[in-house]
Design a protein around this motif. Structure first.
Motif, short mmCIF file in Angstrom:
data_model
loop_
_atom_site.label_atom_id
_atom_site.label_comp_id
_atom_site.label_asym_id
_atom_site.label_seq_id
_atom_site.Cartn_x
_atom_site.Cartn_y
_atom_site.Cartn_z
N MET A 6 24.29 -3.00 -35.21
CA MET A 6 23.62 -2.30 -34.12
C MET A 6 22.17 -2.73 -33.98
SD MET A 6 25.14 1.53 -34.64
CE MET A 6 24.00 2.24 -33.48
N PRO A 7 21.68 -2.92 -32.73
CA PRO A 7 20.30 -3.33 -32.53
C PRO A 7 19.29 -2.21 -32.74
CG PRO A 7 21.43 -3.10 -30.43
CD PRO A 7 22.46 -2.95 -31.49
N ALA A 8 19.74 -0.97 -32.78
CA ALA A 8 18.81 0.14 -33.02
C ALA A 8 18.23 0.05 -34.42
CB ALA A 8 19.52 1.47 -32.85
N HIS A 9 17.02 0.60 -34.59
CA HIS A 9 16.38 0.58 -35.89
C HIS A 9 17.11 1.50 -36.87
CE1 HIS A 9 12.71 -0.35 -33.24
NE2 HIS A 9 13.24 -1.48 -33.67
N GLU A 10 17.23 1.06 -38.08
CA GLU A 10 17.98 1.80 -39.09
C GLU A 10 17.48 3.23 -39.25
OE1 GLU A 10 20.45 2.77 -42.46
OE2 GLU A 10 20.62 1.22 -40.91
N ASP A 11 16.14 3.40 -39.34
CA ASP A 11 15.63 4.75 -39.55
C ASP A 11 15.90 5.66 -38.35
OD1 ASP A 11 13.90 3.25 -38.03
OD2 ASP A 11 12.06 3.88 -39.05
N GLU A 12 15.92 5.08 -37.14
CA GLU A 12 16.23 5.88 -35.96
C GLU A 12 17.70 6.28 -35.94
OE1 GLU A 12 14.08 7.02 -33.61
OE2 GLU A 12 12.54 6.25 -34.95
#
Length: 508
Positions: free
Chosen positions: A305-311
């Motif tokens: 996934m391109p979303a940031h891991e912490d998000e």
């Protein structure tokens, strides 16, 4: 006896920049190792000064930066990367001088030339700020009522408080930029008028049109563009969604939409549940708008996934249900209203050359019941305001620009931010604005921007230097956040390190 040859390497400033991996990875080459060392010593004033020198939006990036520096952090090879973005916020939080904007741009004499900047987001404001300091009469045109671009319109307030954003923008524009909000180019003011009046133009209008997906039923009632959803929610409008929402996409925008909806519903799930960058923003906001159940559907597997891991982690804590490795096949409708989304298993997203070419496993179709579908599958620019001007475009519909100067095929016309490269991080747009300002100065004056005469780097042996005892065993400090069951409204989720936590993390 054969003659041996030795290759000598000059250790200069360029070599040092390239070999400090975190600094090299930052689009504006922030001296991260410098401000982290200052924090470790408890010198937050020096840390803040170092952090804000190359970055006019330092206080914003301290909260929402995509932090490519952390992916390049050498400590990450040992265990986990330093929490570089959060430490930047600590430098701002504990600096004795309060919030100040940065920028290593000299103030030059008046150039007696006018430049227009179209677009009041981070890239446009950065360019306007720098060009004003370089001596130009700059007029900034923004189509909406609010400055900030997607920082205001797209990033939820629980991630970026509006008072922080407003203070940063006011500080940057106070150098003498003339600002016109609610002035959409192409309406009363034509683009041809700007070309006649101004010596050069910087376009930073973003890519605020959400993309559609070519599946059956996508035009049904209840299928909503995720970008439009975010814009309306962040402008204070009530956007009704059903009790069961599906967000399509795996990016940060989708995350914010989902979390916004989840707050109002008060959904909490176990923290070890894993569900997905535009897509995650959309899903978050949907929950905060009152949905009882929010699902995310994305082609990518969780790790892709391109979303940031912490998000992603925070989104899952707030109850968003992830269906990864699933592709949308069709919108199920009844009398023109969406009632479900049929998906199919995605076995791969990219081909062997890394190109987008998803493949699906036929026979694995299933239907996810829903009242509303929010699309967060990418963004595209609207160039209708250009009139007869023909800019070279990329295959994806973005404006072609020379990366080092942001110049287009039309002399005197420069572009940056999402308009040039598609949706990406604020810090990348800031870097575009800074590069464009320097290139426009060169174009109009024939001269380069003067470089501050800094002392040449020297290597000084420190015989007694040693790292703090046990530094290599100190775990990465988790950034404190508000407990999930207390997250509501627009209260900022991340509260930042204490002074002691910041110094401990920096000592790693």
């Amino acid at each position: 006896m054969s003659e041996s040859k030795l290759n000598a390497k000059v250790i200069d400033a360029g070599w040092l920049r390239q070999n400090v991996s975190c600094r090299a990875a930052c689009p504006v080459h922030t001296n991260a190792q410098g401000y982290i060392e200052a924090i470790a010593q408890g010198d937050f004033d020096s840390a803040y000064k170092l952090a804000r020198m190359p970055n006019p939006f330092v206080n914003i990036c301290a909260r929402i930066c995509g932090h490519p520096c952390e992916a390049a952090c050498r400590r990450g090879v040992h265990d986990q990367a330093l929490s570089i973005r959060a430490l930047k916020r600590s430098a701002a939080d504990f600096s004795s001088g309060g919030m100040r904007s940065g920028g290593a741009i000299p103030r030059l004499e008046k150039q007696n030339k006018k430049i227009a900047v179209v677009g009041g987001g981070p890239s446009g404001i950065t360019a306007a700020h720098d060009l004003t300091l370089l001596g130009y009469d700059v007029t900034l045109f923004e189509g909406s009522e609010h400055l900030g671009g997607m920082l205001y319109m797209g990033v939820p307030e629980y991630r970026l408080p509006r008072n922080v954003l407003q203070t940063e923008i006011e500080s940057l524009l106070s150098v003498g930029v003339e600002v016109h909000t609610k002035t959409r180019i192409g309406d009363k003011i034509k683009f041809a008028d700007l070309r006649r009046e101004f010596s050069a133009i910087y376009l930073a209008v973003g890519a605020q049109k959400g993309r559609n997906i070519p599946i059956k039923g996508v035009e049904a009632d209840g299928v909503v563009n995720g970008i439009d959803f975010l814009l309306n929610v962040n402008l204070g409008y009530k956007v009704p969604v059903g009790r069961r929402v599906v967000v399509i996409g795996g990016g940060n925008v989708a995350v914010d939409v989902a979390r916004t909806a989840a707050r109002e519903a008060g959904i909490i799930v176990p923290e070890d549940d894993r569900s997905h960058d535009p897509a995650i923003d959309v899903a978050r906001s949907a929950i905060r708008a009152g949905a009882a159940e929010v699902h995310m559907v994305c082609l990518e597997s969780y790790d892709e996934m391109p979303a940031h891991e912490d998000e992603i982690v925070e989104t899952l804590k707030e109850g968003v249900i992830l269906h990864d490795s699933r592709g949308p096949r069709r919108v199920v409708t009844v009398e023109g209203k969406c009632v479900g989304l049929e998906t199919v298993q995605c076995v791969s997203v990219f081909d062997e050359n890394g190109r987008f070419s998803p493949k699906f496993a036929e026979g694995t179709e299933s239907v996810l019941d829903c009242d509303t579908i929010l699309l967060a599958v990418g963004q595209q620019p609207d160039l209708s305001f250009l009139g007869d001007v023909k800019l070279d475009l990329t295959p994806g519909g973005f404006v072609k620009a020379i990366p080092t100067t942001m110049a287009t095929n039309v002399p005197g016309l420069y572009v940056g931010g999402d308009l040039a490269f598609g949706a990406r991080t604020a810090i990348e747009g800031i870097a575009d604005g800074r590069r464009a300002a320097r290139a426009m100065h060169k174009f109009l004056s024939g001269s380069d921007v003067p470089v501050e005469n800094l002392p040449k780097p020297r290597l000084t042996p420190i015989p007694m230097h040693k790292m703090p005892t046990g530094y290599d065993h100190i775990p990465r400090q988790e950034v404190p956040t508000i407990p999930v069951d207390r997250r509501s409204g627009i209260t900022e989720v991340e509260v930042g390190f204490t002074r002691e936590q910041a110094m401990l993390e920096a000592s790693r």
